[in-house]
Design a protein around this motif. Structure first.
Motif, PDB file in Angstrom:
ATOM      1  N   ASP A 172       0.815  -1.210   0.000  1.00 52.49           N
ATOM      2  CA  ASP A 172       0.000   0.000   0.000  1.00 52.49           C
ATOM      3  C   ASP A 172       0.854   1.268   0.000  1.00 52.49           C
ATOM      4  O   ASP A 172       0.399   2.317  -0.437  1.00 52.49           O
ATOM      5  CB  ASP A 172      -0.922   0.003   1.229  1.00 52.49           C
ATOM      6  N   ARG A 218      -3.026  -9.574  -6.098  1.00 51.77           N
ATOM      7  CA  ARG A 218      -3.506  -8.193  -6.178  1.00 51.77           C
ATOM      8  C   ARG A 218      -2.362  -7.217  -6.464  1.00 51.77           C
ATOM      9  O   ARG A 218      -2.543  -6.204  -7.138  1.00 51.77           O
ATOM     10  CB  ARG A 218      -4.233  -7.816  -4.889  1.00 51.77           C
ATOM     11  N   HIS A 249      -2.309  -4.754  -9.690  1.00 53.72           N
ATOM     12  CA  HIS A 249      -2.011  -3.329  -9.576  1.00 53.72           C
ATOM     13  C   HIS A 249      -0.923  -2.928 -10.570  1.00 53.72           C
ATOM     14  O   HIS A 249      -0.918  -1.805 -11.077  1.00 53.72           O
ATOM     15  CB  HIS A 249      -1.566  -3.015  -8.145  1.00 53.72           C
ATOM     16  N   TRP A 286     -11.462 -10.251 -12.101  1.00 48.89           N
ATOM     17  CA  TRP A 286     -10.783  -8.978 -12.335  1.00 48.89           C
ATOM     18  C   TRP A 286      -9.622  -9.161 -13.325  1.00 48.89           C
ATOM     19  O   TRP A 286      -9.434  -8.372 -14.256  1.00 48.89           O
ATOM     20  CB  TRP A 286     -10.268  -8.442 -11.005  1.00 48.89           C
ATOM     21  N   THR A 338     -16.048  -3.212  -9.716  1.00 51.87           N
ATOM     22  CA  THR A 338     -14.677  -3.051 -10.196  1.00 51.87           C
ATOM     23  C   THR A 338     -14.450  -3.802 -11.498  1.00 51.87           C
ATOM     24  O   THR A 338     -13.856  -3.273 -12.447  1.00 51.87           O
ATOM     25  CB  THR A 338     -13.683  -3.542  -9.123  1.00 51.87           C
ATOM     26  N   SER A 356     -11.196   1.538   1.013  1.00 50.98           N
ATOM     27  CA  SER A 356     -12.040   0.848   0.035  1.00 50.98           C
ATOM     28  C   SER A 356     -13.123   1.775  -0.504  1.00 50.98           C
ATOM     29  O   SER A 356     -13.467   1.730  -1.688  1.00 50.98           O
ATOM     30  CB  SER A 356     -12.672  -0.395   0.670  1.00 50.98           C
ATOM     31  N   PHE A 415     -11.591   3.947  -3.152  1.00 50.28           N
ATOM     32  CA  PHE A 415     -11.414   3.181  -4.386  1.00 50.28           C
ATOM     33  C   PHE A 415     -12.719   3.140  -5.188  1.00 50.28           C
ATOM     34  O   PHE A 415     -12.734   3.346  -6.405  1.00 50.28           O
ATOM     35  CB  PHE A 415     -10.985   1.742  -4.081  1.00 50.28           C
ATOM     36  N   SER A 460     -13.850   6.576  -6.682  1.00 51.34           N
ATOM     37  CA  SER A 460     -13.110   6.951  -7.887  1.00 51.34           C
ATOM     38  C   SER A 460     -13.527   6.091  -9.080  1.00 51.34           C
ATOM     39  O   SER A 460     -13.636   6.589 -10.206  1.00 51.34           O
ATOM     40  CB  SER A 460     -11.606   6.865  -7.652  1.00 51.34           C
ATOM     41  N   SER A 461     -13.829   4.808  -8.847  1.00 57.14           N
ATOM     42  CA  SER A 461     -14.330   3.948  -9.936  1.00 57.14           C
ATOM     43  C   SER A 461     -15.721   4.397 -10.386  1.00 57.14           C
ATOM     44  O   SER A 461     -16.030   4.394 -11.576  1.00 57.14           O
ATOM     45  CB  SER A 461     -14.374   2.492  -9.480  1.00 57.14           C
ATOM     46  N   ARG A 470      -1.555   3.519  -3.041  1.00 60.96           N
ATOM     47  CA  ARG A 470      -2.527   2.876  -3.939  1.00 60.96           C
ATOM     48  C   ARG A 470      -3.713   3.776  -4.231  1.00 60.96           C
ATOM     49  O   ARG A 470      -4.298   3.696  -5.308  1.00 60.96           O
ATOM     50  CB  ARG A 470      -3.029   1.569  -3.318  1.00 60.96           C
ATOM     51  N   ASP A 517      -2.726   5.811  -7.092  1.00 55.11           N
ATOM     52  CA  ASP A 517      -2.647   5.013  -8.314  1.00 55.11           C
ATOM     53  C   ASP A 517      -4.036   4.636  -8.837  1.00 55.11           C
ATOM     54  O   ASP A 517      -4.272   4.652 -10.060  1.00 55.11           O
ATOM     55  CB  ASP A 517      -1.830   3.745  -8.065  1.00 55.11           C
ATOM     56  N   ARG A 518      -4.935   4.301  -7.921  1.00 56.28           N
ATOM     57  CA  ARG A 518      -6.272   3.871  -8.345  1.00 56.28           C
ATOM     58  C   ARG A 518      -7.119   5.036  -8.870  1.00 56.28           C
ATOM     59  O   ARG A 518      -8.184   4.814  -9.447  1.00 56.28           O
ATOM     60  CB  ARG A 518      -6.979   3.163  -7.180  1.00 56.28           C
TER      61      ARG A 518
END
Length: 461
Positions: A229, A265, A269, A305, A353, A388, A391, A394-395, A427, A430-431
């Motif tokens: 992370d 995971r 990433h 995923w 996701t 979470s 995340f 943003s998605s 992360r 990045d996400r």
């Protein structure tokens, strides 16, 4: 062999390592038995100490039964005594790597400066070796905790109360990671691990030691996750390797599955979907062996995923269906602590996701599945799962931008940025890249431009 100084550097005869009793001791990494057998061959404690770089008192303690776990010590012993490394499980089994992973591990002698793809293949080879039955300790382990001196001495003999202390600390540290990010608690995790590792040298009943292996495996897993992370991928890989080995040593197939999921995971990433998929598939072997439907569900969701990143919508959708089925059959009340995060909210998050990735890589129409799933996840995530939630926000913003609903997408994106304040997680940054990318594509819109500026300010801060 005598005790004279002239004998100290002489190599031990190769045939010493070939007896059945010695080979068994080496395979089990039972250094105490190895040393006792050497003593029967006339090798003195002083010779063993000189060849291995240990003190005579250390050799004496090992002869009395002290366990040797650390990889660097085992490697030094093997090299000093002239033991073929493969006899102690200190070398990869290429046949296993090829048959299970599909790629041999490259030698570090052939490529001293390893790139990330080589490191991934090496970890995959080791994961295959451990998962398929080789309960070895330390093959990929790095210097994960030795740099942090312990402030509290470990007991000479441990009981279940000591193990429960490790378990309780791990639960608390994992909760901090979920809420505030790995950067907030990683140092505390490594410090706890530095103390906990000392317990491996303490005496204790067999049942206590078995549970200790699992407890320390879980703590290593948290150390790996918090390292990941914060962007420390190599350190994370070392922790996950140690976690994998200890989980196998403790006989915990569900934790083996969980560790493989977490390292997978890391590769997701890095957008290395093929390598991630191989780890998830190895994890499925352990998950199914464990009989844990929840562990199987976690692996299925993450395989979905990986397939989405590979552009395989059909396989991704099938695995999401199986995720739901396995989750519906899972006994959540009795789930192990390391997999309890995967509740109904997380199922919605994974569905959202996967369809977000498919909307970006295959067909934009997948937003119609992603948006409701992500919305439910965002609605149900509490403050204890702040990372979470970011995340998923943003998605969700990415999907609205993909649909052309720029005003709403920008609004959700700003909510993600607000929620990310105070999180110490690389992360998270990045996400947010897909959201930033979609906003930049719509830079002629004032709301999209504002969102890009806010993201850049967040990165700069």
């Amino acid at each position: 062999m005598g005790d004279s100084d002239t004998d100290l550097g002489h190599p031990i005869k190769a045939e010493v390592w070939e007896s059945g009793e010695m080979r068994d001791a080496l395979a089990n990494r039972d250094v105490s038995v190895v040393y006792r057998l050497l003593r029967k061959e006339g090798v003195s404690q002083r010779q063993i100490a000189a060849l291995t770089g240990q003190s005579q008192s250390e050799v004496s303690e090992i002869l009395k039964g002290r366990h040797v776990i650390a990889y660097d010590v085992l490697a030094r012993i093997a090299d000093g005594l002239g033991v073929p490394r493969g006899y102690m499980g200190l070398a990869y089994d290429e046949a296993t790597a090829v048959s299970v992973v599909g790629a041999g591990a490259e030698s570090s002698d052939e490529q001293p400066e390893e790139d990330e793809s080589v490191k991934r293949r090496r970890f995959l080879a080791h994961a295959a070796q451990v998962t398929m039955g080789a309960a070895v300790l330390g093959t990929e382990s790095g210097p994960v905790a030795a740099a942090s001196p312990a402030t509290t001495p470990a007991p000479g003999r441990i009981g279940m109360a000591d193990v429960r202390q490790v378990e309780a600390a791990t639960r608390a540290l994992r909760a901090l990671d979920y809420q505030y990010g790995g950067g907030f608690c990683r140092d505390a995790v490594v410090a706890q691990l530095s103390w906990g590792q000392q317990l491996l040298t303490a005496g204790g009943a067999e049942g206590v030691r078995s549970r200790l292996f699992v407890a320390l495996a879980d703590l290593h897993s948290v150390a790996g996750w918090t390292s990941f992370d914060t962007g420390l991928v190599d350190v994370a890989r070392g922790h996950f390797s140690s976690a994998l080995e200890l989980a196998k040593q403790g006989g915990s197939d569900p934790l083996v599955a969980n560790v493989l999921y977490r390292m997978g995971r890391v590769y997701l990433h890095q957008e290395s979907a093929n390598d991630a998929l191989k780890l998830f598939q190895l994890g499925q072997i352990a998950a199914q062996e464990s009989g844990s439907e929840l562990a199987v569900a976690v692996l299925c969701a993450n395989e979905a995923w990986a397939y989405a990143l590979l552009g395989n919508a059909e396989q991704a959708s099938k695995l999401l269906g199986r995720t739901r089925d396995e989750f519906a059959r899972a006994d959540l009340a009795s789930a192990e602590s390391w997999v309890q995060f995967f509740n109904e909210t997380d199922v919605h998050a994974m569905v959202g996701t996967v369809h977000t990735v498919l909307a970006q890589t295959v067909d934009r129409s997948h937003t119609k599945y992603a948006i409701p799933a992500l919305s439910r996840a965002v609605e149900n995530y509490g403050e204890d799962m702040a990372r979470s939630k970011v995340f998923n926000l943003s998605s969700l913003a990415t999907n609205h931008l993909l649909e052309g609903d720029i005003d709403h997408g920008s609004r959700v994106g700003r909510s993600a940025l607000d929620a990310a304040e105070g999180l110490k997680s690389k992360r998270v940054r990045d996400r947010m890249q897909p959201m930033k990318k979609e906003a930049e594509r719509r830079a002629n819109n004032v709301d999209a431009r504002d969102l890009v500026e806010r993201i850049n300010d967040f990165y700069a801060a």
